[in-house]
Enzyme design. Structure first.
Site, PDB file in Angstrom:
ATOM      1  N   GLY A 138       6.561 -73.577  20.595  1.00 25.55           N
ATOM      2  CA  GLY A 138       5.813 -72.682  21.475  1.00 25.55           C
ATOM      3  C   GLY A 138       6.780 -71.716  22.130  1.00 25.55           C
ATOM      4  O   GLY A 138       7.143 -70.692  21.556  1.00 25.55           O
ATOM      5  N   ASP A 261       7.311 -56.741  24.371  1.00 24.35           N
ATOM      6  CA  ASP A 261       7.497 -55.668  25.355  1.00 24.35           C
ATOM      7  C   ASP A 261       6.248 -54.784  25.425  1.00 24.35           C
ATOM      8  O   ASP A 261       5.911 -54.236  26.474  1.00 24.35           O
ATOM      9  CB  ASP A 261       8.709 -54.789  24.992  1.00 24.35           C
ATOM     10  N   GLU A 387       1.567 -65.263  25.489  1.00 20.60           N
ATOM     11  CA  GLU A 387       2.552 -64.154  25.514  1.00 20.60           C
ATOM     12  C   GLU A 387       3.770 -64.519  26.367  1.00 20.60           C
ATOM     13  O   GLU A 387       4.330 -63.654  27.056  1.00 20.60           O
ATOM     14  CB  GLU A 387       1.920 -62.877  26.064  1.00 20.60           C
TER      15      GLU A 387
END
Ligand SMILES: Cc1cc2nc3c(=O)[nH]c(=O)nc-3n(C[C@H](O)[C@H](O)[C@H](O)COP(=O)(O)OP(=O)(O)OC[C@H]3O[C@@H](n4cnc5c(N)ncnc54)[C@H](O)[C@@H]3O)c2cc1C
Length: 410
Positions: A138, A261, A387
């Site tokens: 993960g 990003d 994320e």
């Protein structure tokens, strides 16, 4: 210099998106929360038709013909904030560009961008997804085990492995002619340096959705496990130029970071939309009970509840400001890793705190399913998980500020 006024083009789109959020999302928000795995096709069809009319996908910066220069990420952030104000789970069902497209945009060649993203302009809604997480991997992406081996006879990549918790994987592979971007290793001994992104299109042999999760929140959005078993894809579905195969520097990992990003400030915008919805509803409910916030008062003269609300507003605005900075930097080609992670950390904190406080302040009403506050409390937590978790993004912020490499601060 950052301009804090909303560009006119974005303001126009926001008006339309607000109407979608009010009229198409809120009225069915509870329904799709309670009917997990049902698909909100009315919303999807409307969004697809509307974005086609704009001449491209408004969900992928740089692909809309009506888009002026350097506002793609800002526009997306404003749209996502508003859609998530409507319903965060339904927003994740928006066709025409999610995490998979972000990976294509960040790491693909111009030819690949055109080839893979043009399907969003077709007649039917199309979805995409990104697969990084695996049962044993993960936060630490260097632990990826999914593998890609080049079959030189057929010039195809052969992918094997299992990917879990894939947002919109079902819609990308089963419900539409979409694609997923699979992060796999071409050299299992190389760690992050071996990672590469591959586009696996719907219908690829050996790629199947094997499980749909039942979740705490964002239940309108599908989250699936995918198995790749001798899954064959064309050679040029590896994202990037051919050198990415031989370049053993951390090319693949850099591609993953470039993708994050771009996407982290958008996840931040999702959190902020949900937090704003919550704060607005709490203020409406308080006003109905005759409690209004006297903003001009010195803090010591305010009631406890007024202070709580003002503190929530401060949190919300500070999260939005750093998010706007992160997307503005992305639009202007400035490296934004620090601001992207900061926006994600801040908004993940803010949305969990605001939704929790809202349930607390409103008491039984906040806990009841009669209102959406309890749902938003459940929807909020994901912003602090996917994320990159809050902890991982804090590490990235600390490394950037202190100038440490990941091997030095982990
Ligand atoms: C609804 C949902 C949708 C998702 N969608 C996607 C998707 O579309 N694509 C995809 O690839 N993944 C997706 N994910 C997976 C998500 O990105 C991972 O859950 C996340 O990256 C954390 O990984 P993990 O669950 O393996 O936790 P772990 O990495 O095992 O971490 C467990 C805990 O330890 C903490 N931790 C780990 N390492 C450190 C460290 N070095 N320092 C301090 N704390 C640490 C973490 O912050 C976390 O709190 C989704 C997950 C969910 C729940």
């Amino acid at each position: 210099m950052i301009d804090f006024e909303i560009p006119e083009k974005i303001a126009q789109i926001c008006t339309v998106v607000e109407s979608v959020a009010v009229n198409m999302m809120r009225p069915v928000s509870r329904y799709f929360d309670e009917h997990e795995h049902e698909i909100p096709w009315d919303y999807i069809t409307f969004m697809h038709t509307a974005t086609r009319a704009m001449g491209g996908s408004s969900m992928v910066p740089g692909t809309s013909k009506s888009e002026g220069p350097r506002i793609g990420f800002q526009r997306l952030a404003f749209m996502v904030e508003m859609l998530s104000w409507g319903d965060a789970g339904m927003y994740l069902c928006t066709p025409g560009g999610m995490l998979g497209s972000a990976a294509v945009s960040a790491t693909g060649t111009p030819e690949q961008k055109e080839r893979f993203l043009k399907r969003f302009r077709g007649e039917k809604p199309v979805f995409d997804a990104m697969c990084m997480t695996e049962p044993q991997c993960g936060s630490d992406t260097s632990a990826i085990r999914a593998s890609a081996v080049l079959d030189k006879k057929t010039n195809e990549w052969v992918l094997n492995g299992e990917k879990i918790f894939v947002t919109a994987g079902q819609k990308a592979l089963v419900d539409s002619n979409g694609f997923i971007v699979v992060w796999a290793t071409i050299d299992p001994k190389a760690g992050r340096a071996g990672m590469r992104p591959f586009v696996v299109e719907a219908g690829a042999p050996g790629c199947s959705v094997v499980k749909m999760e039942h979740k705490l929140g964002i239940r309108a959005s599908d989250t699936v496990s995918i198995v790749l078993q001798d899954c064959r894809i064309p050679f040029d579905n590896i994202l990037g130029s051919p050198e990415v195969i031989t370049d053993k520097a951390t090319t693949g990992f850099k591609g993953a970071m470039a993708t994050f990003d771009a996407t982290r400030p958008i996840v931040a915008a999702q959190a902020i939309g949900l937090a704003r919805a919550t704060l607005e509803l709490v203020k409406e409910m308080l006003a109905e009970q005759g409690v209004t916030i006297r903003y001009g008062l010195p803090r010591q003269k305010m009631t406890l509840i007024e202070r709580e609300i003002v503190d929530m507003e401060i949190m919300l605005r500070s999260a939005w400001l750093v998010t706007i900075k992160a997307v503005w930097m992305a639009d202007n080609g400035k490296p934004n890793s620090l601001e992207a992670s900061m926006s994600k950390v801040r908004s993940g904190d803010v949305v969990t705190k605001i939704t929790q406080k809202a349930v607390e302040l409103m008491g039984p009403v906040g806990y009841s399913r009669e209102h959406l506050l309890e749902k938003w409390f459940r929807d909020a937590k994901i912003s602090d998980i996917y994320e990159g978790t809050g902890q991982i993004n804090r590490l990235i912020v600390a490394r950037q500020i202190l100038g440490y490499r990941s091997s030095e601060l982990r």
